[in-house]
Enzyme design. Structure first.
Site, PDB file in Angstrom:
ATOM      1  N   HIS A 138       7.247  -0.677  -2.876  1.00 46.57           N
ATOM      2  CA  HIS A 138       6.465   0.420  -3.445  1.00 46.57           C
ATOM      3  C   HIS A 138       5.075  -0.069  -3.813  1.00 46.57           C
ATOM      4  O   HIS A 138       4.806  -1.278  -3.787  1.00 46.57           O
ATOM      5  CB  HIS A 138       7.174   1.017  -4.664  1.00 46.57           C
ATOM      6  N   HIS A 189       7.306   8.733  -8.795  1.00 44.33           N
ATOM      7  CA  HIS A 189       6.963   7.525  -8.046  1.00 44.33           C
ATOM      8  C   HIS A 189       7.957   7.414  -6.899  1.00 44.33           C
ATOM      9  O   HIS A 189       9.113   7.806  -7.031  1.00 44.33           O
ATOM     10  CB  HIS A 189       7.063   6.313  -8.984  1.00 44.33           C
ATOM     11  N   CYS A 219       1.525   5.279  -4.086  1.00 51.53           N
ATOM     12  CA  CYS A 219       2.902   5.126  -3.590  1.00 51.53           C
ATOM     13  C   CYS A 219       3.230   6.045  -2.420  1.00 51.53           C
ATOM     14  O   CYS A 219       3.838   5.611  -1.441  1.00 51.53           O
ATOM     15  CB  CYS A 219       3.902   5.306  -4.730  1.00 51.53           C
TER      16      CYS A 219
END
Length: 175
Positions: A143, A131, A80
């Site tokens: 993402h 994340h 990510c």
């Protein structure tokens, strides 16, 4: 008590006093009027347009479907934070740090209801795992998903809302 109820009560209260009697224009009583829109609702309803969003979406097309790989930085596999590095480097000529832990300290904090395309959104996905994604408007963000690869998800999904921790604006409003 809603604004409409308050207006109705006030109108009835003053109806017997002709000098004080008033009537709001129908346009002010319509549910789509600005008086009835919360900042969060307004932000979510406004279409996100602009050069940064367009450039991010162009870059997304190049990365869409790329598999997730922890520590990965290429089209063969990306995590990510590396995806955010690539998207911002190519779309905004902006250099981001390599890790989510470093990226979360960049820019300025933004309330969720004030998100604009290009804002980074951060989530706590495990006891020691964060994340990151990039907001593109319409409650959506890009993402690198560990299960789906590079994809678009909805910020308002219960999973993401429960894990949302902050958002950061790293690109200027003119970017």
């Amino acid at each position: 008590m809603t604004f409409r109820s308050l207006i109705s009560i006030l109108s009835l209260s003053f109806a017997s006093f002709s000098a004080l009697s008033f009537q709001l224009p129908a346009s002010m009583l319509a549910p789509h009027n600005a008086f009835f829109a919360s900042p969060a609702k307004t932000a979510l309803e406004q279409p996100e347009t602009g050069p940064l969003r367009s450039r991010i979406l162009d870059q997304y097309q190049k990365w869409k479907g790329t598999q997730y790989q922890w520590g990965g930085t290429t089209h063969r596999g990306v995590d990510c934070s590396a995806l955010m590095q690539h998207l911002f480097s190519d779309a905004a000529h902006l250099s981001l740090p390599r890790t989510t832990g470093e990226q979360i300290r960049r820019g300025v904090r933004v309330a969720q209801y004030r998100l604009k395309a290009g804002d980074l959104v951060f989530f706590q996905t495990g006891p020691h795992r964060r994340h990151v994604g990039v907001y593109i408007g319409g409650s959506q963000f890009i993402h690198a998903s560990s299960s789906q690869g590079v994809t678009v998800s909805t910020l308002t999904d219960n999973y993401w809302q429960a894990r949302f921790i902050t958002a950061r604006r790293v690109a200027g409003s003119t970017a």
